[in-house]
Write an enzyme that holds these catalytic residues in place. Sequence first.
Site, PDB file in Angstrom:
ATOM      1  N   GLU A 115      30.759   5.106  -9.883  1.00  0.00           N
ATOM      2  CA  GLU A 115      31.379   4.959 -11.260  1.00  0.00           C
ATOM      3  C   GLU A 115      31.953   3.253 -11.332  1.00  0.00           C
ATOM      4  OE1 GLU A 115      34.026   7.608 -12.521  1.00  0.00           O
ATOM      5  OE2 GLU A 115      32.573   9.244 -12.826  1.00  0.00           O
TER       6      GLU A 115
ATOM      7  N   LYS B 240      31.230  17.488  -9.446  1.00  0.00           N
ATOM      8  CA  LYS B 240      31.515  16.668 -10.343  1.00  0.00           C
ATOM      9  C   LYS B 240      29.951  16.128 -10.830  1.00  0.00           C
ATOM     10  CE  LYS B 240      35.350  17.199  -8.807  1.00  0.00           C
ATOM     11  NZ  LYS B 240      35.688  18.719  -9.532  1.00  0.00           N
TER      12      LYS B 240
ATOM     13  N   ARG C  21      40.988  26.286 -14.558  1.00  0.00           N
ATOM     14  CA  ARG C  21      42.101  27.222 -14.271  1.00  0.00           C
ATOM     15  C   ARG C  21      43.255  26.800 -15.336  1.00  0.00           C
ATOM     16  NH1 ARG C  21      42.549  22.601 -10.952  1.00  0.00           N
ATOM     17  NH2 ARG C  21      44.546  21.320 -11.735  1.00  0.00           N
TER      18      ARG C  21
ATOM     19  N   HIS D 192      48.144  10.969  -7.017  1.00  0.00           N
ATOM     20  CA  HIS D 192      47.403  12.284  -7.481  1.00  0.00           C
ATOM     21  C   HIS D 192      48.274  13.388  -7.866  1.00  0.00           C
ATOM     22  CE1 HIS D 192      44.010   9.547  -7.398  1.00  0.00           C
ATOM     23  NE2 HIS D 192      43.934   9.615  -6.222  1.00  0.00           N
TER      24      HIS D 192
HETATM   25  C1  MV4 Z   1      38.584   6.939 -11.723  1.00  0.00           C
HETATM   26  C2  MV4 Z   1      39.620   5.881 -11.827  1.00  0.00           C
HETATM   27  C3  MV4 Z   1      39.120   4.578 -12.123  1.00  0.00           C
HETATM   28  N1  MV4 Z   1      37.815   4.387 -12.596  1.00  0.00           N
HETATM   29  N2  MV4 Z   1      37.308   6.922 -12.178  1.00  0.00           N
HETATM   30  C4  MV4 Z   1      41.710  10.066  -9.861  1.00  0.00           C
HETATM   31  C5  MV4 Z   1      41.649  11.532  -9.917  1.00  0.00           C
HETATM   32  C6  MV4 Z   1      40.230  12.032 -10.244  1.00  0.00           C
HETATM   33  N3  MV4 Z   1      40.536  13.097 -11.279  1.00  0.00           N
HETATM   34  C7  MV4 Z   1      39.418  10.813 -10.967  1.00  0.00           C
HETATM   35  N4  MV4 Z   1      40.422   9.785 -10.512  1.00  0.00           N
HETATM   36  C8  MV4 Z   1      40.257   8.434 -11.078  1.00  0.00           C
HETATM   37  N5  MV4 Z   1      38.882   8.074 -11.555  1.00  0.00           N
HETATM   38  C9  MV4 Z   1      36.924   5.548 -12.429  1.00  0.00           C
HETATM   39  N6  MV4 Z   1      35.616   5.459 -12.753  1.00  0.00           N
HETATM   40  C10 MV4 Z   1      40.799   5.876 -11.492  1.00  0.00           C
HETATM   41  C11 MV4 Z   1      41.218   7.305 -11.074  1.00  0.00           C
HETATM   42  C12 MV4 Z   1      42.444   7.433 -10.839  1.00  0.00           C
HETATM   43  C13 MV4 Z   1      43.389   8.304 -11.562  1.00  0.00           C
HETATM   44  C14 MV4 Z   1      42.995   9.207 -12.397  1.00  0.00           C
HETATM   45  C15 MV4 Z   1      43.770   9.841 -13.312  1.00  0.00           C
HETATM   46  C16 MV4 Z   1      45.174   9.891 -12.935  1.00  0.00           C
HETATM   47  C17 MV4 Z   1      45.824   9.324 -12.044  1.00  0.00           C
HETATM   48  C18 MV4 Z   1      44.888   8.396 -11.196  1.00  0.00           C
HETATM   49  C19 MV4 Z   1      45.180   7.558 -10.173  1.00  0.00           C
HETATM   50  C20 MV4 Z   1      44.743   6.815  -9.499  1.00  0.00           C
HETATM   51  C21 MV4 Z   1      43.206   6.624  -9.818  1.00  0.00           C
END
Ligand code: MV4
Length: 496
Positions: free
Chosen positions: A199, A115, A291, A234
């Site tokens: 973050e 990341k 992918r 997720h």
């Molecule tokens: C975040 C966030 C809030 N703030 N980053 C979860 C999976 C990963 N790809 C990144 N994710 C998140 N990152 C910041 N700075 C909230 C999530 C997150 C989330 C993101 C996408 C879809 C579902 C989610 C469920 C919980 C938290």
Amino acid sequence: MKKIVVANRGEIALRVMRSAREMGIATVAVFSEADRAMPFVQYADEAVCIGPAPSSQSYLLGDKIIAVAQQTGADAIHPGYGFLSENAKFAQKVTDAGLIFIGPSAASIEVMGSKLAAKQAAQSFGVPMVPGTETPLRSVEEAKEVVKKTGFPILIKASAGGGGKGMRVVQQESELEEQIRMAKSEALNAFGDDAVFIEKYVGAPRHIEIQVLGDQHGNCIYLFERECSIQRRHQKLIEEAPSSCLTPAIRAAMGKCAVDVARACNYYGAGTVEFLVDEQLNFYFLEMNTRLQVEHPVTEMITGLDLVKEQIRIADGGKLPFTQEELQINGHAIELRICAEDPANNFLPDTGKLETYIRPQGYGVRVDDGYEQGMDIPIYYDPMIAKLIAWGANREEARERLLRAIDEYQVTGIKTTLPFGKWALQQKPFIEGNFDTNFIGKYFTAAALDIKDEDAAKAAAILAEQLWRSAVKPSQVAPVSTNGEASQWKQRKTWR
Ligand code: MV4
């Protein structure tokens, strides 16, 4: 390309083989002892058993799969999703063996697998990102300095993580030291890499991702977005394209950023750039998936493209046959993941026999699945048994069509997420397109599934009438009975 090995199982193996067959390319299935009778094994031109049921002894054995490709005289390997699909070492080994990896270069997979490396690459193109750190966190003091700028709450993320693994929310400074320590040890345990970064935490985001396609000649385009906010732990459950919250201008800006992210790692093949979108419609780059994704069919339905064919042509050295300007969104598509899980019982995985399995049919309905009636759902693999996708001329038609298809789908013997889908599609926030990643946590309870059909139909009828009235001038509205009498469609008989 004349013959490909499909290094996967279930619905995605079948999905890939269908496109190969249309292109006149022969297919080789590799399968575990548990999958001998599966449709993808039957469908392939050749099939080779590669080991016992556990994926560590079958679908994850890269060297064995490469050996099968060489023994069968195949030209290429398609990894599907999961398993070896984002393993840079495997991609490199395939290439070193003189075979074509149907996917991006090992170098692209490697950069995007970190990341932090992904964010650093994207930053040079000015892609917007959530405020935080761009290098591995070195100390609690550094974290405190960063938080002075971002404020609380913050999120600690593992650089090697993905799909939410190794994330921790920190609400206040007193928790900071302990949470960093725990996040690092968790990351080391799970990924063998303790690099973490910070973050600013975005509280109620939407998860919107952009599909990109790049060729090996420097061309790269975006195929619009997929809205993936309806997820649980997720695990995405409903995806749609396009998103109901984006304007053409924001869509174009996100598309350009996604292409920039792809260019930042010299990407070719099909890829997905993930963004968080906040309530003010600010968007932030999160990570890139290198992918073909589970939810790719909604993009196919609105663009008319076959993404697997495009992947194969690109891997074979072909040029993208269209430009960005030639692409447009046609209608709307919504996908429900049908998993062997019990939504009434905390989505606990359910195994057993598919006693009844009858698919929906009709205009605008697509089923991508990998099992047949009478088969056992093995415990060894992902619980997703099918994807149900509906296309409509607009979002409301796609929604109504998906509900109709859910009603036609007959599954007994195992619990599935079909009732969840039926519930979700009838909720006011979903109908209005007004939801974020908290949708399930906020509105869903097991008891919600007990609501009788008539209750749900009544709620939908009232809402539909409100929407209609708000869109039509009062003088055009015919008198409506308010004595509680049911309208005719509520009394319709289901086709069963
Ligand atoms: C975040 C966030 C809030 N703030 N980053 C979860 C999976 C990963 N790809 C990144 N994710 C998140 N990152 C910041 N700075 C909230 C999530 C997150 C989330 C993101 C996408 C879809 C579902 C989610 C469920 C919980 C938290």
